[in-house]
Design a protein around this motif. Structure first.
Motif, short mmCIF file in Angstrom:
data_model
loop_
_atom_site.label_atom_id
_atom_site.label_comp_id
_atom_site.label_asym_id
_atom_site.label_seq_id
_atom_site.Cartn_x
_atom_site.Cartn_y
_atom_site.Cartn_z
N VAL A 153 1.02 -1.06 -0.03
CA VAL A 153 -0.05 -0.05 -0.14
C VAL A 153 0.96 1.47 -0.02
N ARG A 154 0.44 2.32 -0.72
CA ARG A 154 1.25 3.42 -0.63
C ARG A 154 0.89 4.27 0.47
N ILE A 155 1.86 4.78 1.28
CA ILE A 155 1.90 5.50 2.39
C ILE A 155 1.55 7.02 2.11
N HIS A 156 0.52 7.67 2.31
CA HIS A 156 0.41 9.15 2.08
C HIS A 156 0.71 10.09 3.26
N ASP A 157 0.79 9.45 4.47
CA ASP A 157 1.23 10.05 5.63
C ASP A 157 1.59 9.22 6.85
N ILE A 158 2.36 9.82 7.69
CA ILE A 158 2.77 8.87 8.73
C ILE A 158 3.08 10.03 10.00
N VAL A 159 2.66 9.69 11.39
CA VAL A 159 2.81 10.28 12.42
C VAL A 159 3.32 9.47 13.48
N GLU A 160 4.32 10.09 14.57
CA GLU A 160 4.56 9.25 15.71
C GLU A 160 3.60 9.36 16.76
N LYS A 161 3.09 8.32 17.43
CA LYS A 161 2.19 8.08 18.47
C LYS A 161 1.20 9.29 18.54
N PRO A 162 0.48 9.31 17.57
CA PRO A 162 -0.67 10.57 17.79
C PRO A 162 -1.92 10.13 18.68
N PRO A 163 -2.55 11.26 19.14
CA PRO A 163 -3.69 10.88 19.83
C PRO A 163 -4.65 10.09 19.44
N ARG A 164 -5.17 9.13 20.27
CA ARG A 164 -5.83 7.94 19.81
C ARG A 164 -7.13 8.55 18.87
N GLU A 209 8.13 8.44 -3.18
CA GLU A 209 6.93 7.23 -2.79
C GLU A 209 7.62 6.36 -1.60
N VAL A 210 6.93 6.03 -0.59
CA VAL A 210 7.27 5.03 0.39
C VAL A 210 5.96 4.09 0.55
N TYR A 211 6.22 3.02 0.70
CA TYR A 211 5.19 1.94 0.63
C TYR A 211 5.04 1.18 1.93
N GLY A 212 4.11 0.62 2.34
CA GLY A 212 3.76 -0.29 3.56
C GLY A 212 3.51 -1.44 3.09
N TYR A 213 3.95 -2.51 3.88
CA TYR A 213 3.72 -3.92 3.69
C TYR A 213 2.75 -4.48 4.78
N PRO A 214 1.47 -4.75 4.75
CA PRO A 214 0.69 -4.94 5.65
C PRO A 214 0.77 -6.50 5.94
N PHE A 215 0.92 -6.75 7.35
CA PHE A 215 0.93 -8.08 7.57
C PHE A 215 -0.06 -8.40 8.81
N THR A 216 -0.28 -9.43 9.21
CA THR A 216 -1.38 -9.65 10.36
C THR A 216 -1.18 -10.80 11.47
N GLU A 217 0.15 -11.36 11.40
CA GLU A 217 0.51 -12.41 12.53
C GLU A 217 1.91 -12.62 12.43
N GLY A 218 2.22 -13.14 13.59
CA GLY A 218 3.52 -13.77 13.74
C GLY A 218 4.67 -12.71 14.67
N THR A 252 10.10 8.08 12.68
CA THR A 252 9.09 8.25 11.84
C THR A 252 8.95 9.60 11.22
N ASP A 253 9.41 10.59 12.01
CA ASP A 253 9.45 12.00 11.46
C ASP A 253 10.27 11.94 10.09
N ALA A 254 11.33 11.30 10.11
CA ALA A 254 12.25 11.08 8.80
C ALA A 254 11.57 10.46 7.69
N ILE A 255 10.57 9.49 7.87
CA ILE A 255 9.90 8.98 6.93
C ILE A 255 9.06 9.78 6.33
N ALA A 256 8.29 10.56 7.39
CA ALA A 256 7.37 11.80 6.68
C ALA A 256 8.10 12.74 6.02
N LEU A 257 9.33 12.86 6.24
CA LEU A 257 9.98 13.97 5.21
C LEU A 257 10.20 13.33 3.82
N GLN A 258 10.60 11.85 4.04
CA GLN A 258 10.97 11.52 2.78
C GLN A 258 9.96 11.13 2.04
N LEU A 259 8.53 11.20 2.59
CA LEU A 259 7.49 11.06 1.81
C LEU A 259 7.21 12.21 0.75
#
Length: 290
Positions: free
Chosen positions: A180-191, A239-248, A228-235
């Motif tokens: 998935v393409r990451i559009h934005d990323i933030v470090e420990k946002p309020p829930r 492009e920066v991508y995410g690889y979703p996984f569910t277990e393990g 995480t802030d560096a990844i946000a600047l890289q964006l």
């Protein structure tokens, strides 16, 4: 493009496990019968990463010793005919080319990764957090590396969580195969303000431009430089991508998850599993837990 280098930050103080970590690194806490960091190094080796840099700190000498040869111990095991144990001990020094560098100040994960710049050079590389163990049956890192080599962009592991305020959190949009393409990323946002429940987990495949982004990060609380802030600047530049996984995944920096890792990994072993599973069944019955 072939990815061969891994960086493992291991300079943290491990305060969540005090007093156990007062005199030993948290990465050396045993999971069944191996220190936690050995699982991470073995995962890297299985994925074809043969050049590993471990970022250490003060009082982490046992990390270096663990992956070094111990001739006296080897001779003693050989003399006693303990060939299986001898093979295990020698294997540690042969997993990969393992290097160490010390992070003089605890200035955050971004700063720790920046310590690898001269070692990595202009090559893509993997970052693996020593707190996160990935079940060897889940080929997460192998898949992430293959995808990063395909798209020639950074790839970040993502997992859905109940409380994204405890993690770096990603907002994603269109899919590209497994990514998935990451559009934005933030470090420990309020829930209530989290852009999604997709949390950044402890596996990253970075293109070398991440170092330029780290250079531009403004230090936050305690002077720490957040990855995480560096990844946000890289964006902003690529492009920066995410690889979703569910277990393990086991978070061995969390006490409950640390216990779960010990139980689950031991329960499937041929030498320990039958006895442990029988004990757990008896414990559940005795305590009336079902």
């Amino acid at each position: 493009m072939k990815i061969r280098k891994a960086v493992i930050p291991a300079a943290g103080l491990g305060t969540r496990f005090l007093p156990a970590t007062k005199a030993q690194p948290k990465e050396m806490l045993p999971v069944v019968d191996k220190p936690a960091i050995q699982y991470v190094v073995e995962e890297a080796a299985r994925a074809g990463l043969d050049d590993i840099l471990i970022i250490t700190g003060r009082s982490k000498g046992s990390l270096v010793d663990h992956f070094d040869r111990n001739i006296e111990l080897e001779l003693e095991l050989e003399a006693r005919g303990k060939s299986d144990q001898l093979k295990q001990i020698r294997m540690l020094a042969e997993l990969a080319d393992i290097h160490f560098i010390r992070q003089g100040e605890a200035l955050g994960l971004g700063h720790a990764v920046s310590m690898a710049r001269k070692h990595v050079g202009d090559q893509p590389f993997v970052v693996m957090l020593g707190d996160d163990l990935i079940d060897e049956r889940v080929l997460l890192l192998e898949a992430m590396i293959a995808e990063a080599e395909r798209v020639e962009r950074s790839v970040i592991a993502l997992m859905e969580v109940d409380d994204p305020s405890l993690y770096g959190c990603a907002q994603v949009d269109e899919r590209d195969g497994e990514l998935v393409r990451i559009h934005d990323i933030v470090e420990k946002p309020p829930r209530a303000e989290a852009p999604s429940n997709l949390a950044v987990m402890g596996r990253y495949v970075f293109m070398p431009d991440i170092f330029e982004a780290i250079d531009r990060v403004q230090p936050g609380v305690g002077g720490e430089i957040q990855l995480t802030d560096a990844i946000a600047l890289q964006l902003a530049a690529t492009e920066v991508y995410g690889y979703p996984f569910t277990e393990g995944r086991f978070d061995t920096g969390n006490k409950l998850d640390y216990l779960r890792a010990n139980i689950e990994l031991a329960a499937r072993r041929d030498d320990l599993g039958p006895g442990l599973r029988a004990y757990l069944a008896e414990f559940v019955r005795r305590e009336g837990l079902r």
